[in-house]
Design an enzyme around this catalytic site. Structure first.
Site, PDB file in Angstrom:
ATOM      1  N   GLY A 255       1.031  -1.095  -0.178  1.00 30.89           N
ATOM      2  CA  GLY A 255      -0.134  -0.086   0.049  1.00 30.89           C
ATOM      3  C   GLY A 255       0.744   1.284  -0.125  1.00 30.89           C
ATOM      4  CD  GLU A 290       1.099  -9.439   1.649  1.00 25.85           C
ATOM      5  OE1 GLU A 290       0.257  -8.619   1.329  1.00 25.85           O
ATOM      6  OE2 GLU A 290       0.906 -10.716   1.883  1.00 25.85           O
ATOM      7  N   PRO A 291       5.225  -5.077  -0.203  1.00 27.40           N
ATOM      8  CG  PRO A 291       7.380  -4.202  -0.198  1.00 27.40           C
ATOM      9  CD  PRO A 291       6.365  -5.331   0.494  1.00 27.40           C
ATOM     10  NE  ARG A 293       0.779   2.062  -5.844  1.00 24.78           N
ATOM     11  CZ  ARG A 293      -0.214   2.001  -6.844  1.00 24.78           C
ATOM     12  NH1 ARG A 293      -0.250   2.457  -8.034  1.00 24.78           N
ATOM     13  NH2 ARG A 293      -1.417   1.252  -6.551  1.00 24.78           N
ATOM     14  NE  ARG A 329      -1.629   2.723 -11.405  1.00 25.76           N
ATOM     15  CZ  ARG A 329      -1.749   3.820 -11.101  1.00 25.76           C
ATOM     16  NH1 ARG A 329      -1.074   4.842 -11.771  1.00 25.76           N
ATOM     17  NH2 ARG A 329      -2.237   4.121  -9.899  1.00 25.76           N
ATOM     18  CE1 TYR A 333      -7.646   0.750 -10.564  1.00 23.09           C
ATOM     19  CE2 TYR A 333      -5.351   1.177 -11.597  1.00 23.09           C
ATOM     20  CZ  TYR A 333      -6.508   0.315 -11.095  1.00 23.09           C
ATOM     21  OH  TYR A 333      -6.011  -0.939 -10.875  1.00 23.09           O
ATOM     22  CB  CYS A 359     -11.246   2.558 -31.401  1.00 24.62           C
ATOM     23  SG  CYS A 359     -10.201   2.394 -32.958  1.00 24.62           S
ATOM     24  CD  GLU A 360     -12.739   1.272 -25.178  1.00 25.23           C
ATOM     25  OE1 GLU A 360     -13.387   2.188 -24.397  1.00 25.23           O
ATOM     26  OE2 GLU A 360     -12.789   0.052 -25.405  1.00 25.23           O
ATOM     27  CE1 TYR A 388      -0.497  -3.733  -8.816  1.00 24.52           C
ATOM     28  CE2 TYR A 388       0.488  -1.829  -7.773  1.00 24.52           C
ATOM     29  CZ  TYR A 388       0.099  -3.046  -7.709  1.00 24.52           C
ATOM     30  OH  TYR A 388       0.355  -3.498  -6.327  1.00 24.52           O
TER      31      TYR A 388
HETATM   32  N1  LLP Z   1      -0.716  -7.351  -0.651  1.00 21.04           N
HETATM   33  C1  LLP Z   1      -2.029  -7.516  -1.326  1.00 21.04           C
HETATM   34  C2  LLP Z   1      -3.079  -8.514  -0.557  1.00 21.04           C
HETATM   35  C3  LLP Z   1      -2.480  -6.757  -2.340  1.00 21.04           C
HETATM   36  O1  LLP Z   1      -3.827  -6.912  -2.958  1.00 21.04           O
HETATM   37  C4  LLP Z   1      -1.568  -6.056  -2.969  1.00 21.04           C
HETATM   38  C5  LLP Z   1      -2.300  -4.933  -4.152  1.00 21.04           C
HETATM   39  C6  LLP Z   1      -0.446  -5.568  -2.509  1.00 21.04           C
HETATM   40  C7  LLP Z   1       0.222  -6.599  -1.607  1.00 21.04           C
HETATM   41  C8  LLP Z   1       0.743  -4.763  -3.167  1.00 21.04           C
HETATM   42  O2  LLP Z   1       0.005  -3.429  -3.017  1.00 21.04           O
HETATM   43  P1  LLP Z   1       0.927  -1.961  -3.409  1.00 21.04           P
HETATM   44  O3  LLP Z   1       2.351  -2.110  -2.237  1.00 21.04           O
HETATM   45  O4  LLP Z   1       1.516  -2.301  -4.670  1.00 21.04           O
HETATM   46  O5  LLP Z   1       0.114  -0.868  -3.112  1.00 21.04           O
HETATM   47  N2  LLP Z   1      -3.815  -1.911 -10.145  1.00 21.04           N
HETATM   48  C9  LLP Z   1      -3.615  -0.882  -9.229  1.00 21.04           C
HETATM   49  C10 LLP Z   1      -3.171  -1.198  -7.832  1.00 21.04           C
HETATM   50  C11 LLP Z   1      -4.099  -2.753  -7.179  1.00 21.04           C
HETATM   51  C12 LLP Z   1      -3.372  -3.187  -5.953  1.00 21.04           C
HETATM   52  C13 LLP Z   1      -3.860  -4.628  -5.937  1.00 21.04           C
HETATM   53  N3  LLP Z   1      -3.207  -5.101  -4.579  1.00 21.04           N
HETATM   54  C14 LLP Z   1      -3.050   0.426  -9.405  1.00 21.04           C
HETATM   55  O6  LLP Z   1      -2.501   0.392 -10.683  1.00 21.04           O
HETATM   56  O7  LLP Z   1      -3.022   1.272  -8.879  1.00 21.04           O
END
Ligand code: LLP
Length: 433
Positions: A255, A290-291, A293, A329, A333, A359-360, A388
């Site tokens: 997150g 669990e990073p 991004r 993205r 979003y 084409c969108e 992502y």
């Molecule tokens: N752990 C779990 C259980 C998750 O569902 C996710 C992301 C992560 C870790 C990693 O999260 P991060 O550190 O990357 O925020 N496609 C979207 C983001 C979807 C995230 C889904 N889960 C975007 O492009 O912003």
């Protein structure tokens, strides 16, 4: 010493030399020429900085070292095999959510003992993998899944370590699609159900229900939702203890956000980690993160040629060689990635609507970018696409996935070949089943 080597060293990642954008000191125009020589039809490509990936991983590991946290990279952010092999070598673990990610993690050299299994819809094959491979831990999403996992573990007399994914009813700010901790979200067990499962944990042997998992959302710049998650986890632990159940492991998910707008105000990692470590000092707990991004987003750009510059009344519309199929993205979003010229032409910046060729009407990267004069053939980059980005790409509109290249040790490496038009027909068949 070469002329290049005599020049002032640039920082790892993307920086300008004499006005021109470079990746780890390698000019992006030179990278583009090499890509075009290799794949003449490529109008865009992903470009990674190996040095910046390494730098960010070390920074993350150092921030959380006082907690001895196990860091598992969320493969969903980017499962490019070249990238995964680098991350595995840098000593991070893998957070996997599918058979595909499990295979990619194994092939990249992540030790199984560092793999964390996630997902709210685990298949039979994924549960089998979890039972067979003795990963670090499995984040179980429901009491039903826990029963099923226990049955399989019993069949094989395999010990499996589990954290229960608890839904903490925490609403993270940001786009609703990436908020996962609210009470309405599809993920996890309600706290009462998780406590009940913990009380009965002996029944699930040889599965060991060791702790809990929370993941409240993605792209957080404000640490407060994560601090609330920590509060929640510690309160939950106390409640579990009162009921005679021990929590030994807390997984706080990912997150950690990056600053897509300016590239400067990302999640205050070190500060957050320091406060967290102070808060839990002396507690016998194992931490997991669990990073996705944060580790890789800023370490790549999407380089795209300008295909057309057209006027629509007063509006300048710039059509580039990458579309929403290559970087979803913005369309999905309403995310905005900074758009920059690789080698800006002289002249005042003016508004430009930067769009792709799909084409969108949603295929717009920025409706009001400010860019200098542009001509077809000029190169633009979209910043912070290492997470992502290619991971969410498709071949919609018959547009094969883009090539991916990386600067590593001063050289440009091809790390993924593009999907050719011929590749699009692969797998097609017409036979009776
Ligand atoms: N752990 C779990 C259980 C998750 O569902 C996710 C992301 C992560 C870790 C990693 O999260 P991060 O550190 O990357 O925020 N496609 C979207 C983001 C979807 C995230 C889904 N889960 C975007 O492009 O912003």
């Amino acid at each position: 010493m070469s002329a290049d080597a005599r020049r002032v060293a640039l920082p790892a990642g993307f920086a300008r030399r004499d006005g021109e954008l470079c990746c780890d000191g390698f000019p992006v125009t030179r990278a583009e020429a090499r890509v075009r020589a290799a794949w003449p039809d490529a109008e865009a490509f992903y470009l990674y900085s190996a040095a910046q990936i390494a730098e960010r991983v070390r920074r993350f590991q150092a921030a959380f070292a006082p907690l001895a946290a196990h860091v598992a990279f969320a493969l969903k952010a980017n499962a490019l095999p070249w990238l995964l092999a680098r991350l595995a070598r840098l000593g991070v673990g893998a957070d996997v959510v599918s058979r595909g990610e499990m295979l990619l993690a194994e092939q990249a050299g992540f030790p199984l003992s560092g793999c964390v299994v996630n997902g709210n819809g685990k298949t039979r094959a994924e549960l089998e993998w979890a039972v067979e491979k003795a990963p670090h831990s499995v984040n179980v999403d429901s009491a039903e899944e826990l029963e099923a996992l226990a049955a399989r573990a019993r069949d094989r007399a395999a010990a499996v370590r589990v954290a229960l994914r608890v839904n903490p009813a925490i609403v993270a700010p940001g786009h609703p699609y990436v908020a996962t901790g609210s009470a309405e979200a599809k993920f996890g067990l309600p706290p009462e159900a998780a406590l009940a499962a913990l009380e009965r944990s002996a029944e699930f042997a040889p599965v060991r229900v060791d702790g809990i998992h929370l993941h409240v959302g993605s792209q957080m710049l404000d640490p407060r939702p994560l601090e609330q998650a920590l509060d929640f986890a510690l309160r939950f632990r106390a409640r579990a203890q009162e009921r005679g159940a021990a929590i030994r492991l807390i997984n706080l998910g990912g997150g950690f956000g990056v600053d897509y707008a300016r590239g400067r105000d990302e999640f205050p990692l070190e500060d957050y980690a320091r406060r967290w470590a102070q808060r839990v000092a002396g507690m016998e707990l194992e931490w997991v993160l669990e990073p996705g991004r944060w580790l890789v987003a800023p370490a790549a750009v999407l380089v795209a040629r300008v295909l057309w510059v057209k006027r629509q009344g007063a509006r300048r519309v710039v059509v580039i060689g990458a579309g929403m199929n290559d970087l979803l993205r913005p369309a999905l979003y309403a995310a905005r990635h900074r758009i920059e010229c690789v080698a800006p032409r002289p002249g005042p910046p003016e508004p430009a609507m930067v769009v792709g060729p799909v084409c969108e009407s949603a295929d717009v990267f920025d409706a009001e970018a400010l860019l200098p004069p542009l001509l077809p053939g000029d190169l633009l980059v979209l910043r912070d696409v290492g997470a992502y980005g290619s991971a969410m790409a498709s071949n919609y509109n018959g547009r094969g996935r883009l090539p991916e290249v990386a600067v590593e040790g001063g050289a440009l490496r091809a790390v993924r070949a593009p999907e050719s038009p011929q590749d699009l027909a692969r797998g097609a068949c017409d036979r009776e089943l």
